[in-house]
Scaffold this active site. Structure first.
Site, PDB file in Angstrom:
ATOM      1  N   MET A  87       0.850  -1.192   0.000  1.00  0.00           N
ATOM      2  CA  MET A  87       0.000   0.000   0.000  1.00  0.00           C
ATOM      3  C   MET A  87       0.888   1.246   0.000  1.00  0.00           C
ATOM      4  SD  MET A  87      -3.447  -0.944   2.007  1.00  0.00           S
ATOM      5  CE  MET A  87      -2.820  -0.827   3.671  1.00  0.00           C
ATOM      6  N   HIS A 101       9.337  -3.623   3.072  1.00  0.00           N
ATOM      7  CA  HIS A 101       8.955  -3.773   1.657  1.00  0.00           C
ATOM      8  C   HIS A 101      10.197  -4.011   0.786  1.00  0.00           C
ATOM      9  CE1 HIS A 101       5.624  -0.926   3.075  1.00  0.00           C
ATOM     10  NE2 HIS A 101       4.975  -2.020   2.711  1.00  0.00           N
ATOM     11  N   ARG A 161       2.478   2.882   9.212  1.00  0.00           N
ATOM     12  CA  ARG A 161       1.732   3.639  10.230  1.00  0.00           C
ATOM     13  C   ARG A 161       2.635   4.169  11.350  1.00  0.00           C
ATOM     14  NH1 ARG A 161      -2.374  -0.324   9.053  1.00  0.00           N
ATOM     15  NH2 ARG A 161      -4.310   0.726   8.478  1.00  0.00           N
ATOM     16  N   GLN A 177     -10.359  -2.442   2.246  1.00  0.00           N
ATOM     17  CA  GLN A 177      -9.902  -3.130   3.453  1.00  0.00           C
ATOM     18  C   GLN A 177      -9.858  -2.212   4.678  1.00  0.00           C
ATOM     19  OE1 GLN A 177      -5.990  -4.077   1.463  1.00  0.00           O
ATOM     20  NE2 GLN A 177      -5.190  -3.838   3.530  1.00  0.00           N
ATOM     21  N   LEU A 187       6.827   3.081   1.264  1.00  0.00           N
ATOM     22  CA  LEU A 187       7.691   1.905   1.442  1.00  0.00           C
ATOM     23  C   LEU A 187       8.703   2.090   2.565  1.00  0.00           C
ATOM     24  CD1 LEU A 187       8.460   0.987  -2.291  1.00  0.00           C
ATOM     25  CD2 LEU A 187       6.545   0.238  -0.858  1.00  0.00           C
ATOM     26  N   HIS A 188       8.986   0.985   3.230  1.00  0.00           N
ATOM     27  CA  HIS A 188      10.037   0.958   4.253  1.00  0.00           C
ATOM     28  C   HIS A 188      10.913  -0.265   3.981  1.00  0.00           C
ATOM     29  CE1 HIS A 188       7.546  -2.139   6.024  1.00  0.00           C
ATOM     30  NE2 HIS A 188       6.549  -1.292   6.219  1.00  0.00           N
ATOM     31  N   GLU A 189      11.873  -0.494   4.873  1.00  0.00           N
ATOM     32  CA  GLU A 189      12.849  -1.565   4.625  1.00  0.00           C
ATOM     33  C   GLU A 189      12.175  -2.943   4.567  1.00  0.00           C
ATOM     34  OE1 GLU A 189      13.281   0.981   6.657  1.00  0.00           O
ATOM     35  OE2 GLU A 189      15.342   1.746   6.524  1.00  0.00           O
TER      36      GLU A 189
HETATM   37  O1  PAF Z   1      -0.218  -5.844   3.546  1.00  0.00           O
HETATM   38  C1  PAF Z   1      -0.623  -4.898   2.823  1.00  0.00           C
HETATM   39  O2  PAF Z   1       0.068  -3.882   2.621  1.00  0.00           O
HETATM   40  C2  PAF Z   1      -1.995  -4.998   2.161  1.00  0.00           C
HETATM   41  O3  PAF Z   1      -2.908  -5.635   2.995  1.00  0.00           O
HETATM   42  C3  PAF Z   1      -1.952  -5.660   0.773  1.00  0.00           C
HETATM   43  C4  PAF Z   1      -1.513  -7.102   0.845  1.00  0.00           C
HETATM   44  C5  PAF Z   1      -0.998  -4.877  -0.139  1.00  0.00           C
HETATM   45  C6  PAF Z   1      -3.340  -5.627   0.135  1.00  0.00           C
HETATM   46  O4  PAF Z   1      -3.822  -4.316  -0.008  1.00  0.00           O
END
Ligand code: PAF
Length: 294
Positions: free
Chosen positions: A24, A31, A181, A55, A27-29
């Protein structure tokens, strides 16, 4: 690295074994390790950046979710991704989605109890990503241990060819699991938040030194977290890694998950247990890029 907005454009640039890293953004380390794992194993790595409205139960949580696609583009490119797919909400959901995906049982406990509908949103968007990109491999962090179980189940139930790969949690220097977050925590809340990983590491030590009394492990952890002023504990649970069913005995192939709210930020964390050995994740040796560092 190419940046595209639709599945059609993405598919024109895929070749060989395709690795998918759904995110989503912001990005951080954690990811970056997923992207690097994909670059190691796949010929084409596709990173998706999409803050999925389906979600989020709480509209304020959705509007406050940090976003910066330019920053994400630079980071994903530096980590070796080949393609960044960043669809708009209208690209992803051109009309109100009439077809959604529910993974029963696996999604019902823990997060399912506290965030009704959350996993339907996750399962629906992940199904669309798997259908749209058709990857050979898809990489997810073990912090969201129940999400990993939900995704593995849906991929198998819906006969996607994909191999779902769980990757270690990346922690900040003080142990806090990386999450986009975290940038919303003020300094006092940030200090409170470290109680979550400290409690999990305490459980990991006791499990590795042979403690197997699960009720006392869970009740000690619950008590420790209830004692932290300003931290509202949702749950501490031991669960089966594949079915996410709560368990009362240590048998391996499991995780212990914690969810808690600090102010208006909800945090989750987990450790994974296999044959008496605990995967605690890896720690950064310097401040995270989340805070603007290199
Ligand atoms: O883990 C997340 O960042 C989200 O739940 C995902 C898997 C990208 C789905 O939106």
């Amino acid at each position: 690295m190419r940046v595209v907005g639709t599945f059609g454009e993405a598919r024109r640039h895929l070749s060989g074994r395709v690795g998918l890293v759904p995110t989503m953004g912001f990005l951080h380390e954690g990811h970056l390790r997923l992207i690097e794992a994909s670059v190691d194993r796949a010929d084409t790595t596709v990173v998706t950046v999409f803050v999925n409205p389906l979600q989020f139960g709480d509209p304020d949580d959705l509007s406050r979710y940090p976003r910066d696609v330019e920053r994400d583009t630079d980071l994903a490119a530096a980590a070796g991704a080949d393609l960044l797919l960043a669809p708009t909400v209208a690209d992803m959901y051109p009309s109100h989605p009439r077809t959604t995906v529910t993974v029963s049982e696996v999604a019902d406990e823990m997060e399912g109890r506290y965030r009704p509908g959350h996993f339907d949103g996750v399962a629906t968007v992940v199904t669309k990503l798997l259908a749209g990109v058709d990857p050979d491999l898809a990489f997810f962090g073990r912090k969201d241990a129940q999400q990993l179980a939900v995704v593995t189940t849906l991929a198998s139930d819906l006969s996607f060819k994909v191999d779902v790969v769980g990757c270690p949690i990346v922690r900040e220097q003080d142990g806090l699991a990386l999450s986009s977050r975290n940038v919303r925590l003020g300094s006092e809340d940030r200090r409170r938040a470290t109680a979550i990983s400290r409690t999990l590491m305490g459980l990991a030590d006791r499990i590795e030194s042979g403690t197997s009394d699960v009720p006392s492990l869970l009740s000690d952890a619950t008590e420790a977290l209830h004692a932290v002023a300003g931290l509202e504990l949702d749950y501490v649970e031991l669960a089966d890694a594949r079915s996410a069913a709560p368990m009362r005995e240590l048998v391996g192939g499991q995780f212990i998950a914690v969810a808690a709210r600090i102010g208006d930020v909800r945090l989750i964390d987990a450790i994974t247990i296999e044959n008496g050995v605990v995967d605690r994740g890896v720690r950064l040796s310097r401040p995270s890029i989340l805070y603007g560092g290199p």
